[in-house]
Design a protein around this motif. Structure first.
Motif, short mmCIF file in Angstrom:
data_model
loop_
_atom_site.label_atom_id
_atom_site.label_comp_id
_atom_site.label_asym_id
_atom_site.label_seq_id
_atom_site.Cartn_x
_atom_site.Cartn_y
_atom_site.Cartn_z
N LEU A 51 0.82 -1.21 0.00
CA LEU A 51 0.00 0.00 0.00
C LEU A 51 0.85 1.26 0.00
N GLY A 52 2.14 1.12 -0.26
CA GLY A 52 2.98 2.28 -0.46
C GLY A 52 3.96 2.61 0.64
N GLN A 53 3.94 1.86 1.75
CA GLN A 53 4.93 2.13 2.80
C GLN A 53 6.33 1.81 2.28
N LYS A 54 7.28 2.71 2.53
CA LYS A 54 8.64 2.50 2.05
C LYS A 54 9.44 1.68 3.05
N PRO A 55 10.31 0.80 2.58
CA PRO A 55 11.13 0.02 3.50
C PRO A 55 12.15 0.89 4.21
N LEU A 56 12.47 0.53 5.44
CA LEU A 56 13.53 1.20 6.18
C LEU A 56 14.86 0.93 5.48
N THR A 57 15.70 1.94 5.41
CA THR A 57 16.95 1.83 4.66
C THR A 57 17.95 0.90 5.32
N PHE A 58 18.18 1.07 6.63
CA PHE A 58 19.26 0.35 7.29
C PHE A 58 19.13 -1.16 7.17
N PRO A 59 17.99 -1.77 7.50
CA PRO A 59 17.91 -3.24 7.37
C PRO A 59 18.09 -3.71 5.94
N MET A 335 14.77 -10.14 11.52
CA MET A 335 14.33 -10.20 12.92
C MET A 335 15.41 -9.68 13.85
N GLY A 336 16.67 -10.10 13.62
CA GLY A 336 17.76 -9.60 14.44
C GLY A 336 17.86 -8.09 14.38
N LEU A 337 17.68 -7.52 13.18
CA LEU A 337 17.75 -6.07 13.02
C LEU A 337 16.57 -5.37 13.67
N MET A 338 15.40 -6.01 13.66
CA MET A 338 14.23 -5.39 14.28
C MET A 338 14.40 -5.30 15.79
N VAL A 339 14.91 -6.36 16.40
CA VAL A 339 15.05 -6.35 17.86
C VAL A 339 16.32 -5.66 18.32
N ASN A 340 17.23 -5.39 17.39
CA ASN A 340 18.49 -4.73 17.72
C ASN A 340 18.80 -3.67 16.66
N PRO A 341 17.99 -2.60 16.61
CA PRO A 341 18.15 -1.57 15.57
C PRO A 341 19.31 -0.63 15.88
N PRO A 342 19.60 0.30 14.98
CA PRO A 342 20.66 1.27 15.26
C PRO A 342 20.43 2.02 16.57
N LYS A 343 21.52 2.33 17.25
CA LYS A 343 21.46 2.99 18.56
C LYS A 343 21.99 4.43 18.44
N PRO A 344 21.64 5.28 19.41
CA PRO A 344 22.17 6.64 19.38
C PRO A 344 23.69 6.62 19.25
N GLY A 345 24.20 7.44 18.35
CA GLY A 345 25.64 7.47 18.09
C GLY A 345 26.04 6.68 16.87
N ASP A 346 25.22 5.72 16.46
CA ASP A 346 25.52 4.97 15.23
C ASP A 346 25.30 5.87 14.01
N MET A 347 26.06 5.61 12.97
CA MET A 347 26.00 6.44 11.77
C MET A 347 24.59 6.48 11.17
N SER A 348 23.86 5.36 11.25
CA SER A 348 22.54 5.27 10.61
C SER A 348 21.40 5.65 11.54
N TYR A 349 21.70 6.01 12.79
CA TYR A 349 20.64 6.18 13.78
C TYR A 349 19.65 7.27 13.40
N LEU A 350 20.14 8.46 13.07
CA LEU A 350 19.23 9.59 12.81
C LEU A 350 18.34 9.30 11.60
#
Length: 360
Positions: A51-59, A335-350
């Protein structure tokens, strides 16, 4: 000539009894209209990207590198992919026995199960054991595996909420069990009345049905509510009294759009209640990458966690999982990326946080 084994009239009757409205008559008719050139918006199932939702870039970056590990050897890889995505791809590849093209353990990659356990501990405040967490091809496969383990015949009943997601009615029919409905109270924000549960169990028993498990869908599908802590305590106490397995479908736990009633896992409430209930009630909880702000339905990543199941039962479930050899490995990495996403300070976090909160 006598009927053949795969002629319709000789098929397993449970297959013919199973009805799955999500892919039922309306869906088939809509598909026909689409072939005729009509523009159809399919809302029969939660399928956000369709329905048009864009995938998250980092995963997607991490899995792309895992799928094409030769890119990691390219001296220009850092010009295209951020350093944290490169590091995570190397991490996940190091956990596999031959990359994404190799089978994993039938329960899932141990290192990813550990990440799931750490996520559950952060969420609930209680340690989780990776040995009782199985990764699956979406939550549906886990639900079907557990139902097939519980249901022994048509005299075994499963309490299912109404309204419900039709996976449960279809799977119960397929495995030859009996659906025992209980009704949610629309006027009470789709909560449930324990007296209604007792009435459903009593009526089932009067028909000779042994009720063995209870399904809760929290947050609700299709009703959208979050069960209150008080309601969850009542449910767990009811399961304790009636000796029922509690099946917690919690796949929409990230889809919370109000502050009045937050999501609370059944596991947290169970463990908060303390002994003897916290040591006795058997609970299986399900989650997926298909819902929430990820919406990665086609990746087929999920897990279930077992609480208070005997080791021998866990071994039997492992044996059955082994028949399918392994859940798909890319789905496990999602699944690993969903439960352990980028954290503050990581390059991809913002960028990750911005995409997470950006309406699509």
């Amino acid at each position: 000539m006598s009927p053949k084994a795969l002629d319709y009239e000789t098929l397993n009757e449970n297959v013919k009894k199973a009805q799955y409205a999500v892919r039922g008559e309306l869906y088939l008719r809509a598909s026909e209209l689409q072939k005729e050139g009509k523009k159809i918006i399919f809302t029969n199932v939660g399928n956000p990207h369709a329905l048009g939702q864009k995938p998250l870039t980092f995963p997607r970056q991490v899995v792309a590198l895992c799928q094409a590990p030769f890119l990691l050897d390219d001296p220009n890889v850092g010009l295209i992919f951020p350093a944290d995505a490169i590091a995570r791809a190397k991490h996940y590849l190091s956990l596999t026995s031959g990359g994404l093209g190799a089978y994993s353990d039938s329960r899932g990659v141990p290192g990813i199960r550990k990440e799931v356990a750490e996520f559950i501990e952060r969420r609930d405040g209680y340690p989780s054991d990776p040995e009782v967490i199985f990764l699956t091809d979406g939550a549906s496969k886990g639900v079907m595996q557990i139902l097939s383990t519980i249901i022994r015949g048509d005299r075994d009943g499963i309490l299912v909420p109404v309204p419900q997601y039709p996976l449960y009615s279809a799977a119960i029919s397929l495995y030859g069990g009996s659906l025992v409905p209980y009704y949610l109270e629309e006027t009470a924000n789709w909560g449930l009345d324990v007296n209604s549960l007792r009435q459903s169990v009593s009526e089932a028993r009067s028909r000779g049905i042994t009720v063995r498990a209870m399904v809760i869908i929290n947050p609700g599908n299709p009703t959208g509510q979050c069960l209150s802590e008080a309601n969850l305590k009542e449910i767990i106490h009811f399961c304790y009294q009636e000796n029922l397995v509690l099946l917690g479908d919690e796949v929409y736990q990230q889809n919370i759009y109000q502050d009045e009633r937050p999501f609370i896992s059944a596991r947290k409430v169970l463990l908060d209640m303390g002994p003897p209930i916290s040591k006795e009630v058997q609970l299986v909880s399900f989650h997926t990458v298909s819902k929430g702000y990820w919406g990665e339905c086609g990746q087929r990543g999920g897990y279930f966690e077992m609480t208070n199941l005997p080791p021998q039962t866990v071994d039997e479930i492992y044996k059955v999982a082994s028949i399918s050899l392994s859940p798909n490995v890319p789905g496990q990495i999602f699944m690993g990326l969903m439960v352990n996403p980028p954290k503050p300070g990581d390059m991809s976090y913002l960028k990750f946080v911005t995409e997470r909160h950006t309406p699509h």
